[in-house]
Design a protein around this motif. Structure first.
Motif: not given
Lengths: 273, 366, 297
Positions: A266, C183, A259, C107, C225, A273, A255-257, A262-263, C111, A252, C118, A199, C176, C179-180
């Motif tokens: 970020l 989650a 994932q 997944r 945020f 997450g 990002t996949f790895f 991510l929450v 992405t 990118l 990203m 990150f 973003f 994603l939150i």
């Protein structure tokens, strides 16, 4: 929710969404592979002859490799710095009662929440006086600073997850506090540590403002170099596109790895997450 | 090997006193069990002994050496945790050898000792596995192995069997007893389970409210409890208690409850009190007693539990439930009214106010 | 009385904290002090007479009482945040609800959906600059073909320029939010939803009374945020309009940057930065509370 979906019907809006999200990027990837004459046309050209000329040009003519190396040096150094400093602090926050700990943590958080400009100028004033502007050091320090809260917050939650009894067992096995940290707790957070480092690397790699203000000439990064291809005489779109693709593709892939995390990453660790 | 001595050990967390003035001496090679309900201070005592918790006051000796202010790593103590606390990122062999590695022992010695310990515990096949791949019983063995490999002066156990299922707990219990015999080591063992305490300890320390209630061998504690708490905590099913009035008249001193009365010697300390609590263990109650001394009363059978070899009978007496334990009884059924009694020597007398045991002054009798 | 264990722990705690404390002093505290001193001086590189002279609170007075551009920039920033964040939230939540179940390729899909967030904002800016070029841009061309757009340049008109920046921000940050929210929805237990269905609630009632009320602390956190992050928007505006035309798209970060590094008024810039830093301390205090609550969830 476990409702039955017709998978075909269900995927139509999703497909539209993907088009909206991906088309801009696909278009820039295509542009990077176009001849100059195919770049600016009406109507826009979807079918064209592939060429790698743009990639060759940025590498050979634009000192692209210098900027790439700068971005890498700054990325890795600031990551190493932020991760080292932040992990140690996170361990202290997690395991010990740090005097005024809340205040220190709040201070770290504030450096990330304010507008970067507000922190870049004071740094500029100091680094200017210290003559650090022509080195990568200024940007490295700046990137390490604004990623610190992410490292502290995320690493603290990883340390919090380690049962205290495991550390106590290590104390009884003869470890000093440093040995407990070094041989037991730190290794247990390695997977998390790698995620955090990725990150920090991405954020440093993508950052523009500090890099713009705190570096000059040969020391500039990719993110500063790309807009500089916008010339008064016209923009070199093919090269912009090629540079953009090279800059963004590794992000990118990573990002996949990461994932799953991510929450957390970020929100710099605030949300699990 | 050496013993342990705790002198006036205290620990408070803020306003709460967790451990209150504990004195305890553990002899070299002795197996001592600290037992009590949760929150009684037994684990805190153990953790202070280990050095994981500072003492608020008091002193700790291991052998002749005072260790009150010594870092846990320098106390030469090994501890088996309730959760086992194995290092998840290390293999079984690395878990076992970690303390030796820290102590910078030569590699071949470490390997030899790992093999020896694995053999003692029968875990030779598991040496290359990580803890996550072990069953609960296997983890428990590794945790024990990690303790014995170091040859420490003192072994500490913090409820090491509580995460095992009932059957495994029984076998592991006897293995630990054998291990103690074999190593002849000083062991301090914490549990809330009085069966473990009774079966394992050379001596038992019963704790409650941060205070040591009684120290003694299992049978001393069982037969001759110092107070009502110890009497009620040790033994299953628990001791029966009756509230009784003291009547002193020309014929002497008597404790009376329901239609029963118990003759007490005139010198008995209860003579100066208005009422006392009498305690009788379930196995000391009998139906239709043939003896004339002691206490007898009329009670109703509420429920009968046949365990095969023996029978538990629940009795009702003036709204109170009593438990009786006898050999196999087949001819009784609920709702019968029966005559129940206990021999005088099996009736213990406690102070009604503070629960202290009231023993006859001449030392004989109840 | 502290035992040996406590003393050793305390020593090691300071070993852990020392680097971060030194680091913060060097890169944060010291620069702030320098900035405070410089904000009291005349440091404009275009003024030659009094360069470096101490002028007291003059920079602050000018900023807070005379500088209409400063207040315009704040106003622009407020509008920007007030428009983009609700859209990002609603879109993000909708997408999250839509894909909140297990399916093959989830997944990879996530992405791909995360791509706008990203990739570097610089790349986002350059990409959209290319897409929105007059006549030749992909988006401009098709919009004109469909009759949505007259033959003008998007970034030369104050309204369309600002609107375009907002749309790009929504494009960039909706994933973003998604994603939150995803989650939060994943962390939500199934039982209350099933119980509500059994109680006869329809899908909307379940969404409103069960799912959203469960997500509320997280929603408060996410909106806050994003509002903080959106108020700092710089990169895309720097690339696409540079704050123009005129100062139509000059948000607070762009204003501070332009004043300081285009007009080279360092003392005045320092004053701006310190005022902003002070605001962000207040915001951080609020955020600290909200995020603690979200974490407890």
């Amino acid at each position: 929710m476990k409702r039955r979906h017709n998978p075909y019907l269900w995927s139509i809006p999703l497909g539209l969404l993907l088009v909206v999200i991906l088309i801009p990027y696909v278009w820039i990837v295509l542009a990077s592979l176009k001849e100059r004459s195919d770049l600016l046309t009406t109507p826009p050209r979807w079918i064209f002859d592939l060429t790698f000329e743009n990639y060759r040009q940025i590498l050979s003519e634009k000192n692209f490799d210098t900027y790439l190396v700068n971005s890498l040096i700054i990325g890795f150094c600031s990551t190493a710095l932020a991760v080292t400093v932040g992990t140690l602090a996170a361990y202290a926050f997690s395991r010990f009662k740090v005097p005024a700990g809340n205040h220190i943590f709040f201070y770290i958080l504030a450096t990330r929440l304010g507008p970067p400009v507000a922190y870049a100028l004071p740094m500029y004033l100091v680094f200017f006086k210290l003559g650090l502007l022509n080195l990568q050091a200024g940007v490295i320090l700046a990137h390490a600073t604004f990623n610190l809260v992410l490292v502290v917050w995320m690493m603290k939650s990883f340390f919090d997850d380690i049962p205290r009894e495991i550390e106590e067992a290590a104390y009884l096995d003869g470890c000093s506090p440093f040995q407990v940290f070094r041989m037991i707790s730190l290794p247990l957070t390695y997977p998390g540590l790698v995620t955090v480092a990725i990150f920090v690397l991405i954020f440093s790699w993508n950052e523009l403002l500090f890099a713009l203000i705190l570096s000059a000439g040969e020391m500039r990064t990719l993110t500063v170099m790309i807009p500089s291809l916008v010339l008064h005489t016209g923009t070199l779109w093919g090269q912009v596109a090629a540079a953009s693709v090279v800059q963004s593709l590794p992000v990118l892939v990573f990002t996949f790895f990461i994932q799953k995390h991510l929450v957390r990453g970020l929100t710099f660790g605030a949300v699990k997450g | 090997m050496s013993g342990v001595r705790l002198e006036s050990l205290c620990k408070s967390f803020g306003d709460i006193t967790a451990v209150d003035n504990v004195d305890l001496t553990v002899a070299d090679g002795e197996f001592v069990v600290l037992v009590g309900p949760s929150g009684c201070g037994k684990t805190t005592t153990l953790r202070m002994l280990a050095g994981l918790e500072d003492c608020s006051s008091g002193r700790i000796f291991i052998g002749d050496r005072e260790v009150t202010d010594v870092h846990p790593k320098d106390r030469n103590i090994a501890m088996v945790f309730q959760s086992y606390a194995l290092y998840p990122h290390k293999t079984v062999a690395q878990n076992l050898g970690f303390a030796l590695k820290i102590a910078k022992r030569p590699r071949d010695e470490i390997e030899r000792r790992i093999r020896d310990v694995a053999e003692i515990l029968g875990i030779e096949d598991l040496l290359d596995r990580k803890p996550a791949k072990l069953s609960g019983g296997q983890r428990q063995r590794v945790a024990v192995g990690r303790a014995i490999i170091r040859n420490p002066e003192i072994f500490l156990f913090d409820e090491p069997l509580s995460n095992l299922d009932a059957k495994l707990r029984t076998t592991t219990r006897s293995e630990l007893i054998k291990l103690h015999k074999r190593l002849n080591a000083t062991m301090v063992y914490v549990t809330h389970d009085q069966v473990e305490a009774m079966t394992m300890g050379d001596r038992i320390v019963v704790m409650e409210g941060g205070l040591v209630q009684q120290i003694g061998t299992p049978l001393e504690i069982y037969d001759d409890p110092d107070n009502r708490f110890v009497a009620g905590f040790i033994g299953s099913p628990a001791m029966n208690f009756f509230r009784a009035q003291i009547v002193v008249d020309a014929s002497g001193c008597e404790a009376r409850f329901a239609d029963a009365s118990l003759k007490l010697p005139e010198t008995h300390p209860s003579a100066s009190r208005a009422d006392v609590v009498l305690g009788v263990r379930p196995e000391h109650l009998v139906i239709a007693p043939e003896f004339k001394t002691g206490v007898q009363f009329q009670a109703t059978i509420e429920a009968v539990e046949h365990l095969g070899a023996e029978t538990l009978v629940e009795l009702g007496l003036e709204g109170e439930a009593l438990t009786m334990r006898a050999g196999r009884l087949e001819n009784i059924a609920p709702d019968q009214s029966v005559r129940v009694g206990a021999q005088a020597e099996h009736v213990l007398v406690f102070d009604a106010a503070d629960g202290r045991r009231l023993r006859p002054q001449n030392g004989a009798g109840p | 009385m502290g035992g040996a264990q406590a003393r050793a722990s305390k020593r090691f705690m300071w070993v852990c904290m020392a680097p971060v404390i030194v680091f913060l002093i060097v890169v944060s505290l010291a620069p702030t002090i320098v900035a405070i001193i410089d904000s009291l001086r005349e440091l404009s590189l275009t003024v030659f007479t009094k360069r470096g002279a101490f002028i007291g609170l003059e920079n602050y007075r000018e900023l807070l009482s005379e500088d209409t551009k400063f207040f315009t920039a704040i106003w622009k920033t407020v509008i920007f945040v007030a428009v983009v964040v609700p859209f990002e939230f609603v879109f993000g939540l909708t997408i999250a609800l839509y894909i909140n179940h297990e399916f093959a390729g989830r997944r990879l899909l996530i992405t791909l959906l995360m791509l706008p967030t990203m990739i570097a904002p610089v790349v986002v800016g350059m990409m959209w600059r290319y897409l929105l070029m007059p006549s030749f841009g992909l988006v401009t061309y098709y919009l004109q073909q469909m009759g949505f757009l007259a033959e003008t340049t998007i970034f030369s008109d104050e309204v369309t320029a600002f609107a375009a920046l907002m749309i790009i921000d929504i494009w960039e940050w909706t994933p973003f939010m998604m994603l939150i929210m995803l989650a939060g929805l994943t962390a939500m237990p199934e039982e209350p939803i099933e119980a509500a269905h059994l109680d006869g609630a329809n899908a909307w009632q379940v969404l409103w009374h069960v799912q959203l009320s469960f997500l509320r602390p997280l929603i408060v956190f996410a909106v806050m945020f994003r509002a903080i992050e959106a108020s700092k928007v710089f990169d895309t505006i720097y690339i696409l309009t540079g704050g123009g035309p005129g100062n139509a798209t000059e948000t607070i970060a762009v204003f501070a940057f332009r004043t300081t590094f285009i007009k080279w008024d360092l003392g005045y810039g320092a004053a701006i930065c310190l005022v902003l830093a002070f605001f962000s301390l207040v915001v951080a205090a609020l955020f600290f509370k909200v995020s603690n609550r979200a974490q407890e969830q």
